[in-house]
Structures are given as C-alpha cells and as structure tokens.
Design an enzyme around this catalytic site. Structure first.
Site, short mmCIF file in Angstrom:
data_model
loop_
_atom_site.label_atom_id
_atom_site.label_comp_id
_atom_site.label_asym_id
_atom_site.label_seq_id
_atom_site.Cartn_x
_atom_site.Cartn_y
_atom_site.Cartn_z
N ASP A 65 0.84 -1.20 0.00
CA ASP A 65 0.00 0.00 0.00
C ASP A 65 0.87 1.25 0.00
OD1 ASP A 65 -2.86 1.18 0.61
OD2 ASP A 65 -1.45 2.25 1.91
N TYR A 106 3.02 9.75 -0.41
CA TYR A 106 4.05 9.21 0.47
C TYR A 106 5.47 9.48 -0.06
CZ TYR A 106 0.08 6.58 2.44
OH TYR A 106 -1.12 6.21 2.98
N LYS A 126 -2.66 6.05 -4.64
CA LYS A 126 -3.82 6.91 -4.34
C LYS A 126 -3.64 8.28 -4.96
CE LYS A 126 -3.87 4.65 0.25
NZ LYS A 126 -2.49 4.63 0.80
N HIS A 160 -7.57 9.28 -2.22
CA HIS A 160 -6.89 9.20 -0.92
C HIS A 160 -7.76 9.77 0.19
CE1 HIS A 160 -2.58 9.13 0.90
NE2 HIS A 160 -3.47 8.92 1.84
N ASN A 195 -10.92 7.03 3.41
CA ASN A 195 -11.38 8.07 4.34
C ASN A 195 -12.78 8.59 4.01
OD1 ASN A 195 -9.00 8.28 6.09
ND2 ASN A 195 -7.97 9.04 4.26
N GLN A 199 -10.70 2.42 2.28
CA GLN A 199 -9.59 2.25 3.23
C GLN A 199 -9.73 3.31 4.31
OE1 GLN A 199 -4.98 3.35 3.13
NE2 GLN A 199 -5.37 1.64 1.76
N GLY A 257 -2.07 0.91 15.52
CA GLY A 257 -2.02 2.17 16.28
C GLY A 257 -1.10 3.20 15.68
N SER A 258 -0.59 2.91 14.48
CA SER A 258 0.29 3.84 13.76
C SER A 258 1.53 4.18 14.57
CB SER A 258 -0.48 5.09 13.35
OG SER A 258 0.27 5.83 12.41
N ILE A 263 8.20 -7.61 10.21
CA ILE A 263 7.54 -7.93 8.93
C ILE A 263 7.15 -9.41 8.95
CG2 ILE A 263 7.93 -8.16 6.43
CD1 ILE A 263 9.75 -5.65 6.62
N ASN A 289 4.39 -10.09 11.71
CA ASN A 289 3.04 -9.66 11.33
C ASN A 289 2.39 -10.64 10.35
OD1 ASN A 289 3.47 -7.48 13.00
ND2 ASN A 289 3.88 -6.02 11.34
P1 NAP Z 1 0.48 0.89 11.61
O1 NAP Z 1 0.69 -0.09 10.54
O2 NAP Z 1 -0.70 0.77 12.49
O3 NAP Z 1 1.73 0.96 12.60
C1 NAP Z 1 3.01 1.14 12.17
C2 NAP Z 1 3.89 1.29 13.42
O4 NAP Z 1 3.88 0.09 14.18
C3 NAP Z 1 5.31 1.58 13.06
O5 NAP Z 1 5.82 2.48 14.03
C4 NAP Z 1 5.99 0.20 13.18
O6 NAP Z 1 7.35 0.37 13.50
C5 NAP Z 1 5.20 -0.42 14.31
N1 NAP Z 1 5.11 -1.88 14.23
C6 NAP Z 1 4.87 -2.65 13.14
N2 NAP Z 1 4.81 -3.95 13.43
C7 NAP Z 1 5.01 -4.04 14.76
C8 NAP Z 1 5.09 -5.12 15.66
N3 NAP Z 1 4.93 -6.38 15.23
N4 NAP Z 1 5.33 -4.88 16.98
C9 NAP Z 1 5.49 -3.60 17.41
N5 NAP Z 1 5.43 -2.52 16.60
C10 NAP Z 1 5.21 -2.74 15.28
O7 NAP Z 1 0.46 2.41 11.07
P2 NAP Z 1 0.46 3.18 9.70
O8 NAP Z 1 1.75 3.01 9.00
O9 NAP Z 1 0.05 4.57 10.02
O10 NAP Z 1 -0.71 2.51 8.85
C11 NAP Z 1 -0.49 1.41 7.97
C12 NAP Z 1 -0.49 1.84 6.52
O11 NAP Z 1 -1.79 2.31 6.15
C13 NAP Z 1 0.42 3.03 6.20
O12 NAP Z 1 1.78 2.67 6.16
C14 NAP Z 1 -0.16 3.47 4.89
O13 NAP Z 1 0.26 2.60 3.86
C15 NAP Z 1 -1.67 3.33 5.18
N6 NAP Z 1 -2.30 4.55 5.69
C16 NAP Z 1 -3.28 5.13 4.94
C17 NAP Z 1 -3.92 6.28 5.36
C18 NAP Z 1 -4.99 6.90 4.51
O14 NAP Z 1 -5.37 8.07 4.75
N7 NAP Z 1 -5.50 6.20 3.53
C19 NAP Z 1 -3.59 6.87 6.60
C20 NAP Z 1 -2.62 6.24 7.38
C21 NAP Z 1 -2.00 5.08 6.92
P3 NAP Z 1 8.58 -0.23 12.59
O15 NAP Z 1 8.38 0.17 11.17
O16 NAP Z 1 9.75 0.42 13.22
O17 NAP Z 1 8.52 -1.71 12.79
C1 WDT Z 2 -7.15 12.13 8.49
C2 WDT Z 2 -6.15 13.06 8.69
C3 WDT Z 2 -7.20 11.38 7.33
C4 WDT Z 2 -1.20 10.41 6.82
C5 WDT Z 2 -5.19 13.24 7.69
C6 WDT Z 2 -6.25 11.56 6.33
C7 WDT Z 2 -2.08 11.48 6.62
C8 WDT Z 2 -3.01 10.34 4.73
C9 WDT Z 2 -1.22 9.32 6.00
C10 WDT Z 2 -2.13 9.28 4.94
C11 WDT Z 2 -5.26 12.50 6.53
C12 WDT Z 2 -2.97 11.42 5.56
N1 WDT Z 2 -0.34 8.23 6.27
O1 WDT Z 2 -0.26 7.24 5.54
O2 WDT Z 2 0.40 8.29 7.28
O3 WDT Z 2 -4.70 12.54 4.04
O4 WDT Z 2 -3.39 13.95 5.52
O5 WDT Z 2 -2.19 8.23 4.11
S1 WDT Z 2 -4.07 12.71 5.31
#
Ligand code: NAP
Ligand code: WDT
Length: 349
Positions: A51, A56, A85, A118, A193, A216, A246-247, A303, A306
C-alpha cells in the site's frame, strides 16, 4: 467452526486482493531507502499486497524494489497487488489521471492494481501550478523547474500558513477514476477516508459505471468501525484498515498523546493466552472479521511476525473481548481539516 482466513478476497469487480498488506508510509525523517529494503524482505516473506500513495513520496523506491523481485524471479508482476492513491491536490477530474501517470512513471510500472481517492477533502494548487499541469502550456515543457515542480506541494498553504481548500464534486473525481480503469492504468478503483454519506453519494451517482471496490479507513481496536464495516459488507465493498497497530507517534499526522494499542492490558492478556504478540492479535482480529488489514513495518523481524497473523486463530470469546475495547478514538484527525466541506469525520460513521 472454521477459523481459516483466506489469503485473498474477491472484489466486486472480479479482481482479488490479498487480505494482509504492507503499509509503506513512514515519518519524513526515515530514509527512503528503508522502504526499498522492507518491500524486498516482505515479498520474500510472501506478502503480495503493498500500500502506497503519491503523497508518500516513496514510489520510486517501491517501484525499484518490486522490479528487483520480478527480475530475480521471486514473483511476477501479476502476483503483486500494488495500491496507489490520487492526492487531494489532484481531485479535479482533469488532474486525476495526471497524478496516476506520475505515480506510474516513478514506479516504472504500467499499471497499479488499485487506485484510491486518498481523501474526500480536496486542496487547491496555486493558479500557476495548475497552468503548468496542462500539457498544452509551454511552461509544462520546460526541462527545468524554476521554483518548484507543479503540484508538488502536498498541503498548499496560503500566506497565513493555512491549507487552501478546494471544493470538487466527489462524483466528478469518481468519473475520472472510472476512466483510469477503462484506460487500463488501474485494475480496480476505490476510495479512502470516506464516510457512509460520501460512499452513498458515489453509489447513487446516475450512470455509475464501477462501484468502489474498497474503502480504506482508520480501523483498529480503539476504533473498530463496526457500523461502517457492516454498511460496506452490505454493498460488497471491502473495508481495509489503516493504523491497525495504532500507527506511529513519530508520524507528522498522528495524534501524539493517544493511548498505545499494543500496550493495551486486555490485548496483552489475549496475546499471552495464545502465545502470540499483541501486534499479531490486533491483525488477526481484523482478518477474522473480514477486514483487509495493512501493517507497516520496515524491520525484518516485525515484517515476519506480522505475517504470522495467519498462523493461529482467535475464539469467538476472544473476538467479543476485543470488540469491547472500542472507544471510537482516532489517531488521524486534524483540527485544521474540520472546516472542510467534505471533512468525513463529523458523521457518526
Ligand atoms: P500501523 O501499521 O498501524 O503501525 C506502524 C507502526 O507500528 C510503526 O511504528 C511500526 O514500526 C510499528 N510496528 C509494526 N509492526 C510491529 C510489531 N509487530 N510490533 C510492534 N510494533 C510494530 O500504522 P500506519 O503506517 O500509520 O498505517 C499502515 C499503513 O496504512 C500506512 O503505512 C499506509 O500505507 C496506510 N495509511 C493510509 C492512510 C490513509 O489516509 N488512507 C492513513 C494512514 C496510513 P517499525 O516500522 O519500526 O517496525
Ligand atoms: C485524516 C487526517 C485522514 C497520513 C489526515 C487523512 C495522513 C493520509 C497518511 C495518509 C489525513 C494522511 N499516512 O499514511 O500516514 O490525508 O493527511 O495516508 S491525510
């Protein structure tokens, strides 16, 4: 009872989407070379879903990693499910395909598997930037960039530092998405979103050609989206979960003072009972309720860890216990966006 979760699900357009995806968005300070490493490891570990997004700023590295894994015979292009996106400064229908073409050029790929809107909120690029995006303008052909590349500001700001909002009809953006699919540049199209009202706006659009295959959204134990999930299931739309772990508090957009899911005592008790890690349980929870889940890690150990969410199962009682952790708490919401006419997070879901 059958606890098996499939490795991929069929989308409403007939394509398949792997149920666990590698997230790739990292804090700006993280070197871009990290994602290139992570993807190669992930493909070796049998991840098939990646993704990313124009926003990004990592698609060159991702494309290189994917092409390396194809070149060394690990996978074929058709084995990989790659999501990009369209960013919110490209929401106007005439700019959507431009954004996708830029992603493809960075990736050096000929198509993406999934292209998402997005975010329902659109932002305005400056007049000059918009002009530059038009191929019929001489400026566009300049081989150098006098000040900045057109459309490269992710959050265009006014002189007071405020993000400049745009108002673009979501249906018009969607029609441009449909054209991207028809052009073969995206195998499937969806949104991100979106709340229920925004989804319904697309679903009820006169002359709709393709339904979104997925939405998503932020989805985790503290905001499990049960109502939006039920709605999406009723429309044969996949809900995919971001921030399922939890990001990362180091992320620019993530609330800083929110509770940490992976430290939740109840989650930790369930994890210990199964001899699994809290992250594995948080991911498995989504898989068992029919959510496609993303997990971002750039560390080999995690990786692998998970991906082992496929290797155990939670009981119905565990699922109920985990459902009980919901508190409708978002990591991603920004006060600055709340005045946008398409701000998605004011409705109940
Ligand atoms: P996430 O996947 O919930 O969490 C990532 C965090 O967790 C990183 O700090 C990672 O650190 C840590 N982590 C991963 N596996 C772990 C484990 N097994 N144990 C402990 N910690 C662990 O957060 P995210 O990156 O915000 O969300 C996932 C993906 O969704 C993004 O990368 C992006 O592709 C997408 N996204 C989309 C949107 C949108 O608006 N559409 C918004 C936010 C995110 P390390 O890398 O150091 O392991
Ligand atoms: C709520 C607030 C929804 C971060 C901000 C979307 C921010 C998109 C990521 C992302 C936004 C945003 N990310 O992957 O960390 O569109 O600004 O994909 S945002």
């Amino acid at each position: 009872m059958n606890y098996n979760v499939p490795l991929s699900v069929k989308l409403n357009d007939g394509h398949f989407m792997p149920t666990l995806g590698l997230g790739t968005s990292a804090p700006i300070k993280v070197a871009k070379s990290k994602v290139e490493e992570a993807i190669q490891i992930a493909v070796d570990v049998r991840y098939r879903h990646i993704d990313s997004a124009y926003m990004y700023l990592n698609e060159e590295e991702i494309g290189r990693a994917i092409r390396k894994k194809i070149a060394n015979g690990t996978v074929r292009r058709e084995d990989i499910f790659y999501t990009s996106k369209v960013w919110s400064t490209f929401s106007r229908p005439e700019l959507v395909q431009t954004c996708l073409e830029r992603s493809l050029k960075k990736l050096q790929l000929s198509y993406v598997d999934l292209y998402l809107i997005h975010c329902p909120m659109s932002f305005k690029v400056s007049r000059l930037q918009t002009a530059w995006l038009r191929p019929d303008r001489a400026l566009y052909k300049l081989p150098f960039s006098p000040v900045f590349q057109p459309g490269e500001e992710i959050f265009p700001k006014d002189t007071h530092g405020k993000i400049i909002f745009d108002t673009v009809d979501l249906c018009s953006t969607w029609e441009a998405m449909e054209k991207c699919k028809d052009a073969g540049l995206a195998k499937s199209i969806g949104v991100s979103n979106f709340n229920r009202r925004q989804l319904e706006k697309i679903l009820n659009k006169p002359g709709l050609k393709y339904k979104p295959v997925c939405n998503q959204v932020e989805c985790h134990l503290y905001h499990n989206q049960s109502k939006l999930l039920e709605f999406c299931k009723s429309k044969d739309i996949v809900l995919s979960a971001y921030a399922a772990l939890g990001s990362d508090p180091a992320k620019e957009w993530r609330n800083k003072n929110s509770p940490v899911i992976l430290e939740d005592p109840v989650l930790n008790v369930v994890a210990e009972k199964h001899g699994q890690t809290p992250a594995q349980v948080a991911l498995r929870y989504q898989l068992q309720r029919g959510v496609v889940v993303l997990a971002k890690s750039f560390r080999e150990k995690r990786i692998k860890e998970n991906f082992q969410a496929f290797d155990f199962h939670l009981t119905p009682e565990d699922m109920k216990t985990l459902d009980g952790l919901n508190r409708n708490m978002r990591y991603f919401e920004d006060a600055e966006f709340a005045n946008h006419p398409e701000y998605p997070f004011l409705d109940e879901y």
